[in-house]
Write a protein that holds these residues in place. Sequence first.
Motif, PDB file in Angstrom:
ATOM      1  N   GLU A 112       0.864  -1.185   0.000  1.00  9.92           N
ATOM      2  CA  GLU A 112       0.000   0.000   0.000  1.00  9.92           C
ATOM      3  C   GLU A 112       0.895   1.227   0.000  1.00  9.92           C
ATOM      4  O   GLU A 112       1.886   1.257   0.724  1.00  9.92           O
ATOM      5  CB  GLU A 112      -0.875   0.005   1.262  1.00  9.92           C
ATOM      6  CG  GLU A 112      -1.745   1.253   1.386  1.00  9.92           C
ATOM      7  CD  GLU A 112      -2.653   1.216   2.615  1.00  9.92           C
ATOM      8  OE1 GLU A 112      -2.656   0.209   3.346  1.00  9.92           O
ATOM      9  OE2 GLU A 112      -3.349   2.211   2.834  1.00  9.92           O
ATOM     10  N   VAL A 171      -0.561   3.477 -11.717  1.00 11.86           N
ATOM     11  CA  VAL A 171      -1.405   2.274 -11.758  1.00 11.86           C
ATOM     12  C   VAL A 171      -1.521   1.772 -13.204  1.00 11.86           C
ATOM     13  O   VAL A 171      -1.451   0.563 -13.466  1.00 11.86           O
ATOM     14  CB  VAL A 171      -2.791   2.553 -11.146  1.00 11.86           C
ATOM     15  CG1 VAL A 171      -3.756   1.406 -11.422  1.00 11.86           C
ATOM     16  CG2 VAL A 171      -2.658   2.774  -9.640  1.00 11.86           C
ATOM     17  N   THR A 200      -1.098 -12.368 -10.394  1.00  9.52           N
ATOM     18  CA  THR A 200      -1.809 -11.118 -10.693  1.00  9.52           C
ATOM     19  C   THR A 200      -1.213  -9.981  -9.873  1.00  9.52           C
ATOM     20  O   THR A 200      -0.552 -10.192  -8.860  1.00  9.52           O
ATOM     21  CB  THR A 200      -3.305 -11.189 -10.304  1.00  9.52           C
ATOM     22  OG1 THR A 200      -3.404 -11.326  -8.877  1.00  9.52           O
ATOM     23  CG2 THR A 200      -4.013 -12.341 -10.988  1.00  9.52           C
ATOM     24  N   GLU A 206      -3.275  -6.810  -8.451  1.00 10.36           N
ATOM     25  CA  GLU A 206      -4.603  -6.189  -8.414  1.00 10.36           C
ATOM     26  C   GLU A 206      -4.595  -4.929  -7.556  1.00 10.36           C
ATOM     27  O   GLU A 206      -3.938  -4.893  -6.519  1.00 10.36           O
ATOM     28  CB  GLU A 206      -5.648  -7.143  -7.816  1.00 10.36           C
ATOM     29  CG  GLU A 206      -6.026  -8.329  -8.662  1.00 10.36           C
ATOM     30  CD  GLU A 206      -6.840  -7.988  -9.896  1.00 10.36           C
ATOM     31  OE1 GLU A 206      -7.189  -6.803 -10.117  1.00 10.36           O
ATOM     32  OE2 GLU A 206      -7.106  -8.932 -10.672  1.00 10.36           O
ATOM     33  N   ILE A 207      -5.363  -3.939  -7.988  1.00  8.28           N
ATOM     34  CA  ILE A 207      -5.609  -2.759  -7.167  1.00  8.28           C
ATOM     35  C   ILE A 207      -6.887  -3.028  -6.376  1.00  8.28           C
ATOM     36  O   ILE A 207      -7.943  -3.258  -6.968  1.00  8.28           O
ATOM     37  CB  ILE A 207      -5.785  -1.506  -8.058  1.00  8.28           C
ATOM     38  CG1 ILE A 207      -4.658  -1.397  -9.082  1.00  8.28           C
ATOM     39  CG2 ILE A 207      -5.870  -0.247  -7.190  1.00  8.28           C
ATOM     40  CD1 ILE A 207      -3.270  -1.366  -8.508  1.00  8.28           C
ATOM     41  N   ASN A 208      -6.783  -3.037  -5.043  1.00  5.90           N
ATOM     42  CA  ASN A 208      -7.947  -3.303  -4.193  1.00  5.90           C
ATOM     43  C   ASN A 208      -8.578  -2.033  -3.636  1.00  5.90           C
ATOM     44  O   ASN A 208      -9.698  -2.063  -3.134  1.00  5.90           O
ATOM     45  CB  ASN A 208      -7.553  -4.210  -3.026  1.00  5.90           C
ATOM     46  CG  ASN A 208      -6.878  -5.482  -3.471  1.00  5.90           C
ATOM     47  OD1 ASN A 208      -5.723  -5.732  -3.148  1.00  5.90           O
ATOM     48  ND2 ASN A 208      -7.574  -6.282  -4.259  1.00  5.90           N
ATOM     49  N   GLY A 209      -7.839  -0.949  -3.703  1.00  2.10           N
ATOM     50  CA  GLY A 209      -8.364   0.331  -3.234  1.00  2.10           C
ATOM     51  C   GLY A 209      -7.547   1.449  -3.858  1.00  2.10           C
ATOM     52  O   GLY A 209      -6.324   1.320  -4.009  1.00  2.10           O
ATOM     53  N   LEU A 210      -8.234   2.504  -4.256  1.00  2.00           N
ATOM     54  CA  LEU A 210      -7.571   3.643  -4.901  1.00  2.00           C
ATOM     55  C   LEU A 210      -8.391   4.855  -4.509  1.00  2.00           C
ATOM     56  O   LEU A 210      -9.607   4.850  -4.709  1.00  2.00           O
ATOM     57  CB  LEU A 210      -7.592   3.440  -6.417  1.00  2.00           C
ATOM     58  CG  LEU A 210      -6.896   4.490  -7.285  1.00  2.00           C
ATOM     59  CD1 LEU A 210      -5.377   4.412  -7.106  1.00  2.00           C
ATOM     60  CD2 LEU A 210      -7.238   4.268  -8.766  1.00  2.00           C
ATOM     61  N   LYS A 225      -4.025   0.652  -2.626  1.00  2.00           N
ATOM     62  CA  LYS A 225      -3.817  -0.652  -1.979  1.00  2.00           C
ATOM     63  C   LYS A 225      -3.665  -1.714  -3.068  1.00  2.00           C
ATOM     64  O   LYS A 225      -4.474  -1.776  -3.989  1.00  2.00           O
ATOM     65  CB  LYS A 225      -5.022  -1.018  -1.109  1.00  2.00           C
ATOM     66  CG  LYS A 225      -5.099  -0.273   0.217  1.00  2.00           C
ATOM     67  CD  LYS A 225      -6.299  -0.754   1.020  1.00  2.00           C
ATOM     68  CE  LYS A 225      -6.563   0.124   2.233  1.00  2.00           C
ATOM     69  NZ  LYS A 225      -5.723  -0.195   3.396  1.00  2.00           N
ATOM     70  N   THR A 255      -2.699  -5.940  -3.984  1.00  2.00           N
ATOM     71  CA  THR A 255      -2.292  -7.307  -3.646  1.00  2.00           C
ATOM     72  C   THR A 255      -1.871  -8.003  -4.924  1.00  2.00           C
ATOM     73  O   THR A 255      -2.464  -7.799  -5.981  1.00  2.00           O
ATOM     74  CB  THR A 255      -3.417  -8.131  -2.980  1.00  2.00           C
ATOM     75  OG1 THR A 255      -4.605  -8.049  -3.769  1.00  2.00           O
ATOM     76  CG2 THR A 255      -3.712  -7.651  -1.577  1.00  2.00           C
TER      77      THR A 255
END
Lengths: 465, 465
Positions: B211, B241, B307, B309-313, B333, B335
Amino acid sequence: MNTRLAPVLSRIDADLDASLDRLMTLLRIPSISTDPANKADCLKAAEWLVADLKSLGAEAELCETPGHPMVYGKIGPKQDSGAPHLLFYGHYDVQPVDPLDLWDHDPFAPFIETRDTGKVIRGRGASDDKGQLMTFVEACRAWIAEHGEMPCTITFFFEGEEESGSPSLIPFMEANKDRLKADLALICDTSMVAPGVPSICSQLRGMLKDEFTLTGPTMDLHSGHYGGPALNPLREISNIVASFHDENGRVTVKDFYDGVEEVPAEILEQWKGCGFDEEDYLSGVGMSESHGEAGYSTLEQQWARPTLEINGLWGGYQGPGTKTVIPSEAHCKITCRLVGTQDPDAIRENLRAHVESRLPKDAKVTWNQDLDGSPAAVMNTARPEFEAARQALSNEWDREAVFAGMGGSIPIAGFFTTILGLDSMLVGYADDDDRIHSPNEKYGLKNFHKGIRSWARILDAVSKA
Amino acid sequence: MNTRLAPVLSRIDADLDASLDRLMTLLRIPSISTDPANKADCLKAAEWLVADLKSLGAEAELCETPGHPMVYGKIGPKQDSGAPHLLFYGHYDVQPVDPLDLWDHDPFAPFIETRDTGKVIRGRGASDDKGQLMTFVEACRAWIAEHGEMPCTITFFFEGEEESGSPSLIPFMEANKDRLKADLALICDTSMVAPGVPSICSQLRGMLKDEFTLTGPTMDLHSGHYGGPALNPLREISNIVASFHDENGRVTVKDFYDGVEEVPAEILEQWKGCGFDEEDYLSGVGMSESHGEAGYSTLEQQWARPTLEINGLWGGYQGPGTKTVIPSEAHCKITCRLVGTQDPDAIRENLRAHVESRLPKDAKVTWNQDLDGSPAAVMNTARPEFEAARQALSNEWDREAVFAGMGGSIPIAGFFTTILGLDSMLVGYADDDDRIHSPNEKYGLKNFHKGIRSWARILDAVSKA
């Protein structure tokens, strides 16, 4: 010796504490227009202003709208003096206060802070626009107290939706053209080009607002089960946002620069002498250089070049720790600052087409349909009132006043022209570091005091022009 | 006729309502481990489980950790039967529930809903992992009720930090190696490859969490005063991103694919017959095609490809209306799901270097230093217990059980190997549409019921293996 003006200025000096008390009362009202939770507060601020205008001897009333009310008032000399009739505009609503944790005090518990550079008035709206609005009202109060009447007819017109797109403004002006009739509009909602440099606005940028939601999967997904095959809206919205500018900082939306002209060399030359301190401006907010369009000076980027800014971007999990989610939605708030004859409607259409043409399969986009736009405005600085005001300001601030561009957008100036056929003169006393729209907003006490004095001088000069 | 097993299965059927009542009680405890506000709830869930294990006749205790407590229990046959000693793992903590407005009920007021496809248990944790954990506990309860003892020694090991990075897990395991000694670990936290297709996990993806906050201007800015010259963190974070993947959906972080191998043709062939319904999987969440790496099947993308992955932006203004702000900060964020021998530490380093090398002048980035990582895991399916369990599951579900890959990450399997020297067998009864980590989580009542029966059969078969 100006025997008409001098006693007014003395009275302003003597009454400053009382003027400040009135401003503090207004600042305590949390009139955030964009948040429905503050509707009653907006009404309260409007009612307070009606009462304040009545205390000057003006006729004043609160005018209901479908949104927040307008405040309308009028006061004139006892006999027609032949002086121009001025329409004064300000707004009593303020910006939201989030992020609240970055304020070092309650935004609506204003106070006076003593700094090395002088005293400042602290609180949301101190600079934008309650403090500025009150400079004019207090100038009128001193004038009337001293002379028993104004030197020219004044119409007061205060709005409560300036920070939320002014949805009621145009219908109200259309319906009240006769009552708003005047010779020139005065607007106090701008800043000085540099501390202590009195400024009259020569041009304003326009604004286009838009907002979209990008939807991918029909529900939030677990990134273990779906990570890989799933479309991730956060990744897609980043691709789209990243596509709005090229590597030179130029906006890539089709035909975006239609109507944008280069600033003539003589104006650029004039701007060089206007007192703008580029290094102060940049370093004051942690920047070592300008990040806008390559090939343009900082001042051109701010006053004369259009922008496409992302004001909000969000989706997925924002809390503490980790959440292995692929969210269903991502959101983006955009504003464009416009110059020249850029057409907000055409740009909105092309902006939306830009986004829609970049959507991957299985993604869709929905647009907020409630956001407006307004073109840029250039002021009629050839009018005699402008030179009269410039002279008055130079006298008050003991420094040559300048005609300066402004990066902000004050759509009302355009509407005064198109709806009422009125030219506008924008004079304001804010400093660029007033943190308007940010936590810890302030307004210099000196700016407030000299702002009141400036208006008294302008009223004197313009009513003779 | 298996005279040892048959009465246990009958008792499970007869006691289903009571089993369900116990699960409902556990589901009512909002044990969200990632949110400090729910600390007491996590403790309450752990205490409830200790009491529940004691009610089986097990020795059981709550073990304090710096975070949420572990639940430890043990129960064996009266005399050593020579059967393998099994360590059963599950977790009692659950994911956060936001966005709460997308739930159609209180997430912690569980209930039974009747659908066309059968009854389901609704509530946060119903599937992940309280419902699954309880299938095993209830199988033990029925076995003891019928036979007065277990067919083999069981150690229960329940964690309360699985959804928040398991910070206490490794230290606890290191400190309790002796008490956790067993022959094989059982983990119930996975789904079936397709509805009604019993599945034993053959491989799991690993996970890296990270993060960052990107800071530009030192304060939130007004886009009129600063729009153009100002660095906009939302635009910059979008550029970063967008740079994480190329046009084929391949991650561009340096050396990201080190340790990733192609799936052998014979395994791919085996996966084709595993009952995975690609169209159902995709269309169930609104997708018409897979959006992962070009050149790989949906199942490979989910089970065998890594992968990012963007879990929060997020950053800027997210409220109603418009705020013309250029925010000081933007947040992201991330993962990564890992496969093969990808090294989480090396990837973290390269990911951070990727971001830092793309920062414009005047921007800085800060990283959350509290997030962990774990490599992928491949199961030892050659052990005899795996074939015994596969046969038991085939009997219960009346369909050949399969060895299937999983897209998720269950770091505990790796830790059992590295710390305790234990192989793990992962059997779970969740469906892919259980909406775990999403609003409106559910668990099929049939899955719960047959899950309990499945464990009874596995206990029978494995204790003889």
